[in-house]
Structure formats: C-alpha cells, structure tokens
Design a protein around this motif. Sequence first.
Motif, PDB file in Angstrom:
ATOM      1  N   PRO A   1     104.877 -35.956  54.608  1.00  0.00           N
ATOM      2  CA  PRO A   1     104.553 -36.019  53.422  1.00  0.00           C
ATOM      3  C   PRO A   1     103.372 -35.282  52.662  1.00  0.00           C
ATOM      4  CG  PRO A   1     103.712 -37.887  54.598  1.00  0.00           C
ATOM      5  CD  PRO A   1     104.540 -37.223  55.426  1.00  0.00           C
TER       6      PRO A   1
ATOM      7  N   LEU B   1      98.744 -37.083  48.570  1.00  0.00           N
ATOM      8  CA  LEU B   1      98.909 -37.907  47.529  1.00  0.00           C
ATOM      9  C   LEU B   1      98.442 -37.231  46.362  1.00  0.00           C
ATOM     10  CD1 LEU B   1      98.340 -41.603  48.590  1.00  0.00           C
ATOM     11  CD2 LEU B   1     100.294 -40.590  48.239  1.00  0.00           C
TER      12      LEU B   1
ATOM     13  N   LYS C   1     103.213 -41.302  44.420  1.00  0.00           N
ATOM     14  CA  LYS C   1     103.698 -41.064  45.811  1.00  0.00           C
ATOM     15  C   LYS C   1     105.133 -41.391  45.781  1.00  0.00           C
ATOM     16  CE  LYS C   1     102.264 -45.813  47.233  1.00  0.00           C
ATOM     17  NZ  LYS C   1     101.410 -46.254  48.210  1.00  0.00           N
TER      18      LYS C   1
ATOM     19  N   ASP D   1     109.904 -41.870  42.524  1.00  0.00           N
ATOM     20  CA  ASP D   1     108.265 -41.779  42.649  1.00  0.00           C
ATOM     21  C   ASP D   1     107.661 -43.249  42.161  1.00  0.00           C
ATOM     22  OD1 ASP D   1     108.292 -39.081  43.527  1.00  0.00           O
ATOM     23  OD2 ASP D   1     108.484 -38.466  41.518  1.00  0.00           O
TER      24      ASP D   1
END
Length: 99
Positions: free
Chosen positions: A90, A93, A73, A55
């Motif tokens: 993904p 965020l 992220k 990360d």
Amino acid sequence: MYVCDTDGNLTESGEQKETTAHYSYSSDNRLAAWGDYPTEMDQEGNLRYLTDGRDMDAYTYDARNRLIRVMRKLVNIIYCMMKNKTPYIPSPLTERLAS
C-alpha cells in the motif's frame, strides 16, 4: 442535476443519468447510505466513515465537532492481492489536516 426530498436532503446528484449518485437518510435525517454503501455516524451526528466500494474516507473531529482530519485508504486490498497473485504494497495514507 440535484434532487432533494421533502425534508431538504439531497437524494440524487450528477451530470448524467449514468453517473447519478443516490443518497438515503435515516429517520433523523442523517446520511445513512451513499448508493449501496452505508455510512457511519458518531453520537454527535458527525460523519465518521464513507465508502464508494473502493476507497474509504475516515473523518475525525475535535471536541467542538469541527472537522480536523480526513483520511482516505484503499479498501480493496485483499481483492487486488487475490486477483493479481502478487503482494500488495500500500501507498502511504493520504491525510489532510484542516486549518
């Protein structure tokens, strides 16, 4: 366990030897690396980016150098896509605003 260098900089922290984190600093006592991963500072000495290899945290400051935002992220996206042979979608965020 906490270990500091002669300048008072934290160089090791952790509960056990296997989980100890190591820190290194530049000649002007700014955090240069966390373990094997370099950090990035701005001209004011504020931490901009920090990663643990998986990360990445990005820090944003206001005009008075006060921390106002931390974003995390995933930086392992390409590796996951190649390993799993599936598209990586993904998650949003994570953002925290300082109050």
